[in-house]
Design an enzyme around this catalytic site. Structure first.
Site, PDB file in Angstrom:
ATOM      1  N   GLU A  72     -26.214  14.942  -2.229  1.00 46.36           N
ATOM      2  CA  GLU A  72     -27.586  15.118  -1.719  1.00 46.36           C
ATOM      3  C   GLU A  72     -28.558  14.231  -2.499  1.00 46.36           C
ATOM      4  O   GLU A  72     -29.631  13.876  -2.009  1.00 46.36           O
ATOM      5  CB  GLU A  72     -28.025  16.581  -1.769  1.00 46.36           C
ATOM      6  CG  GLU A  72     -28.234  17.141  -3.156  1.00 46.36           C
ATOM      7  CD  GLU A  72     -28.646  18.623  -3.141  1.00 46.36           C
ATOM      8  OE1 GLU A  72     -29.571  18.978  -2.397  1.00 46.36           O
ATOM      9  OE2 GLU A  72     -28.033  19.419  -3.892  1.00 46.36           O
ATOM     10  N   CYS A 132       0.822  -1.213   0.000  1.00 45.90           N
ATOM     11  CA  CYS A 132       0.000   0.000   0.000  1.00 45.90           C
ATOM     12  C   CYS A 132       0.854   1.260   0.000  1.00 45.90           C
ATOM     13  O   CYS A 132       0.667   2.151  -0.819  1.00 45.90           O
ATOM     14  CB  CYS A 132      -0.938  -0.012   1.214  1.00 45.90           C
ATOM     15  SG  CYS A 132      -1.817   1.536   1.416  1.00 45.90           S
ATOM     16  N   TYR A 160      -9.363  -3.279 -10.885  1.00 47.63           N
ATOM     17  CA  TYR A 160      -8.996  -2.055 -10.165  1.00 47.63           C
ATOM     18  C   TYR A 160      -7.764  -1.383 -10.794  1.00 47.63           C
ATOM     19  O   TYR A 160      -7.782  -0.223 -11.152  1.00 47.63           O
ATOM     20  CB  TYR A 160      -8.586  -2.396  -8.728  1.00 47.63           C
ATOM     21  CG  TYR A 160      -9.671  -2.672  -7.727  1.00 47.63           C
ATOM     22  CD1 TYR A 160     -10.046  -1.697  -6.809  1.00 47.63           C
ATOM     23  CD2 TYR A 160     -10.278  -3.916  -7.650  1.00 47.63           C
ATOM     24  CE1 TYR A 160     -11.005  -1.953  -5.840  1.00 47.63           C
ATOM     25  CE2 TYR A 160     -11.240  -4.179  -6.689  1.00 47.63           C
ATOM     26  CZ  TYR A 160     -11.596  -3.191  -5.781  1.00 47.63           C
ATOM     27  OH  TYR A 160     -12.539  -3.456  -4.834  1.00 47.63           O
ATOM     28  N   LYS A 188      -0.056   5.365  -6.071  1.00 47.33           N
ATOM     29  CA  LYS A 188      -1.104   5.391  -7.116  1.00 47.33           C
ATOM     30  C   LYS A 188      -1.985   6.617  -6.964  1.00 47.33           C
ATOM     31  O   LYS A 188      -2.294   7.305  -7.931  1.00 47.33           O
ATOM     32  CB  LYS A 188      -1.915   4.096  -7.023  1.00 47.33           C
ATOM     33  CG  LYS A 188      -3.087   3.951  -7.952  1.00 47.33           C
ATOM     34  CD  LYS A 188      -4.381   4.526  -7.450  1.00 47.33           C
ATOM     35  CE  LYS A 188      -4.802   4.196  -6.065  1.00 47.33           C
ATOM     36  NZ  LYS A 188      -5.265   2.856  -5.847  1.00 47.33           N
ATOM     37  N   CYS A 238      -1.517   1.690  -3.091  1.00 46.10           N
ATOM     38  CA  CYS A 238      -2.529   2.736  -2.879  1.00 46.10           C
ATOM     39  C   CYS A 238      -1.953   4.158  -2.834  1.00 46.10           C
ATOM     40  O   CYS A 238      -2.476   5.060  -3.490  1.00 46.10           O
ATOM     41  CB  CYS A 238      -3.266   2.520  -1.555  1.00 46.10           C
ATOM     42  SG  CYS A 238      -3.499   0.813  -1.093  1.00 46.10           S
ATOM     43  N   HIS A 241     -27.157  21.234   0.224  1.00 47.87           N
ATOM     44  CA  HIS A 241     -27.340  21.804  -1.102  1.00 47.87           C
ATOM     45  C   HIS A 241     -26.361  22.945  -1.331  1.00 47.87           C
ATOM     46  O   HIS A 241     -26.160  23.750  -0.432  1.00 47.87           O
ATOM     47  CB  HIS A 241     -28.781  22.309  -1.229  1.00 47.87           C
ATOM     48  CG  HIS A 241     -29.112  22.765  -2.610  1.00 47.87           C
ATOM     49  ND1 HIS A 241     -29.240  21.874  -3.666  1.00 47.87           N
ATOM     50  CD2 HIS A 241     -29.311  24.006  -3.113  1.00 47.87           C
ATOM     51  CE1 HIS A 241     -29.522  22.570  -4.766  1.00 47.87           C
ATOM     52  NE2 HIS A 241     -29.569  23.850  -4.452  1.00 47.87           N
ATOM     53  N   GLU A 270      -7.428   2.061 -12.987  1.00 53.44           N
ATOM     54  CA  GLU A 270      -6.760   3.204 -12.356  1.00 53.44           C
ATOM     55  C   GLU A 270      -5.594   3.703 -13.207  1.00 53.44           C
ATOM     56  O   GLU A 270      -5.451   4.901 -13.446  1.00 53.44           O
ATOM     57  CB  GLU A 270      -6.277   2.807 -10.952  1.00 53.44           C
ATOM     58  CG  GLU A 270      -7.450   2.563 -10.012  1.00 53.44           C
ATOM     59  CD  GLU A 270      -7.070   2.191  -8.588  1.00 53.44           C
ATOM     60  OE1 GLU A 270      -7.916   2.362  -7.700  1.00 53.44           O
ATOM     61  OE2 GLU A 270      -5.940   1.718  -8.350  1.00 53.44           O
TER      62      GLU A 270
END
Ligand code: NDP
Length: 451
Positions: free
Chosen positions: A440, A43, A177, A51, A48, A435, A181
């Site tokens: 939302e 990672c 994945y 990346k 991760c 908002h 990516e």
């Protein structure tokens, strides 16, 4: 005093191993850990984190373009790959330093080198042999590529972080994945990207609407897809490569990157000699407390092939340490684990896809909305956002939530708490939106699209 050198010895100092070692030490255990590469694991060092830094970098291209719609006049822009890679490397060095510090602050002894079980309680690390009452295997996985003519010319994600120059033309193979990516990263930085995938839509296992939507949006940004195709050969041609597909098509590229999955890194650990059961795939079966078939040997993270995500490995490592050294037995609940794909656009998801939910539950209500995010009214960009809820009609619980578009992972992390807590669509409806946001929409969708 124990007859062993350590109460716990951990093989592998990645996310899961480091967390387990630190927590066990904080509970008072004498802990050793070994690492053959750099502390931090996949990672931090080659996954991760780097990346995501590359992904941030590649979004700027669009940001400069979008700024014009908001009145900015952006001068000529130029991207320099070596500058990015050097900056990324400095950040990885910093994080590696933090991991080292965390271990030493917790009193964990780090031994550098490849660890190998050499008996029931013995571990060889390089020239040294140590003994431990309990052993944790946390060695993770490594990229896997199929065998084919010319496979020696291709790179994996491990290598992509150290390319000397940004390749002008890239072929990315795979539809998972990592492939999505990196296709987004290279495309956003200006490379010509061809993504070759044997299936008909990217991200098998994700919700079908997300898969179709992401493929369309990626194609809209310039990724050239070759679906239902396999690579037959890669030939080297004076500085570039000819990638031949099974349809006969040949793509010329400067870099061929394979992202065809990862496999557990269980070879060379002496697991079988120590009597630890290993599946044919190389993964190590464990129970809910991460115990292998040998009572004092445990395993966490990708080596166990449960859910191969860093935060899962961290939670498994922590639960193991609390259980074995903190007198707080606990197991990890692997249900409703959120995840994200840092593709362009990004995907965030938690719970069941519509297709999976149809198997698990009876009747469903599906809420789905596709819209242009407000940012792109003035930017003029033709980029949409997809939001989808999967609801179990029997009790009204939201059992799947999927977002594709701007900030999807950030949005889904928050909503994952609601899904994990079993909240109903009525409770979503009772929540007032913020908002104007895209998120939302998740609390304002009123009409199911189908039953
Ligand atoms: P994935 O399993 O996600 O994807 C592998 C891809 O390669 C699939 O599209 C698969 O096709 C294809 N493939 C497999 N074998 C072959 C073959 N022989 N020929 C052609 N194509 C093939 O693996 P990744 O390498 O992308 O990632 C590994 C793991 O790392 C992920 O599962 C995930 O757990 C983790 N990860 C998580 C990230 C995140 O959380 N953001 C980021 C990166 C990795 P098919 O679909 O048909 O099987």
């Amino acid at each position: 005093m124990s007859k062993y050198d350590f109460d716990l010895f951990v093989i592998g100092a990645g996310s899961g191993g480091v967390r387990a070692a630190r927590i066990a030490a904080e509970h008072g255990a004498r802990v050793g850990i070994c690492e053959q590469s750099r502390v931090g694991g996949t990672c931090v060092i080659r996954g991760c984190v780097p990346k995501k830094l590359l992904s941030y970098a590649s979004h700027f291209g669009e940001e400069f373009e979008d700024a014009a719609g908001y009145g900015w006049q952006v001068g000529e822009v130029r991207f320099d790959w070596p500058t990015l890679i050097a900056a990324k490397d400095r950040e990885i060095d910093r994080l590696n330093g933090i991991y080292l510090q965390l271990l030493s602050n917790s009193g964990v002894e780090l031994i550098e080198g490849h660890g190998r079980l050499a008996g029931s309680h013995e571990i060889h690390v390089g020239e040294r042999t140590v003994t431990a009452e309990k052993i944790l295997i946390a060695v993770g996985g490594r990229p896997w590529i199929p065998e084919f003519e010319g496979s020696e010319y291709v790179i994996t994600s491990d290598d992509a972080f150290h390319l000397e120059q940004l390749p002008a033309r890239v072929v990315v193979v795979g539809g998972g994945y990592i492939a999505c990516e990196f296709a987004g990263i290279f495309n956003g930085l200006g490379s010509e990207v061809h993504q070759v995938y044997r299936g008909d839509r990217v991200l098998r296992g994700f919700d079908d609407d997300v898969r179709s939507f992401l493929g369309r949006e990626m194609a809209g940004k310039g990724v050239q897809f070759h679906f239902e195709r396999n690579v037959t050969t890669v030939r080297s041609m004076a500085g570039s490569y000819a990638v031949e597909l099974d349809g006969g098509e040949v793509i010329e590229a400067d870099c061929v990157m394979y992202a065809t999955g990862r496999v557990p890194a269980s070879a060379g650990l002496g697991l079988l000699d120590a009597g630890v059961e290993v599946r044919a795939s190389g993964s190590v079966p464990v129970d809910e407390y991460s115990r292998t078939n040998i009572p004092h040997i445990f395993a966490v993270g990708d080596i166990t092939n449960r859910i191969n995500l860093t935060p899962v490995a961290i939670m498994e490592g922590h639960a193991f340490a609390d259980t074995e050294f903190g007198a707080q037995p606990r197991s990890v609940d692997h249900a409703f684990v959120p995840s994200a794909v840092f593709s362009h656009p990004q995907v965030g998801t938690v719970g069941y896809s519509e297709e999976e939910a149809r198997h698990h539950y009876g009747e469903l209500d599906i809420y789905r909305s596709e819209f242009r995010p407000m940012k792109h009214t003035l930017s003029g960009r033709e980029e949409k956002m997809l939001i989808k809820l999967v609801v179990d009609r029997a009790d009204g619980c939201v059992v799947g939530l999927h977002v594709c578009g701007l900030d999807a992972p950030e949005i889904v992390q928050g909503f994952a708490v609601a899904i994990k807590s079993g909240l109903t669509k009525a409770q979503f409806d009772a929540t007032i939106g913020i908002h104007p946001t895209a998120a939302e929409e998740l609390v304002t969708m009123r009409n199911p699209i189908q039953g």
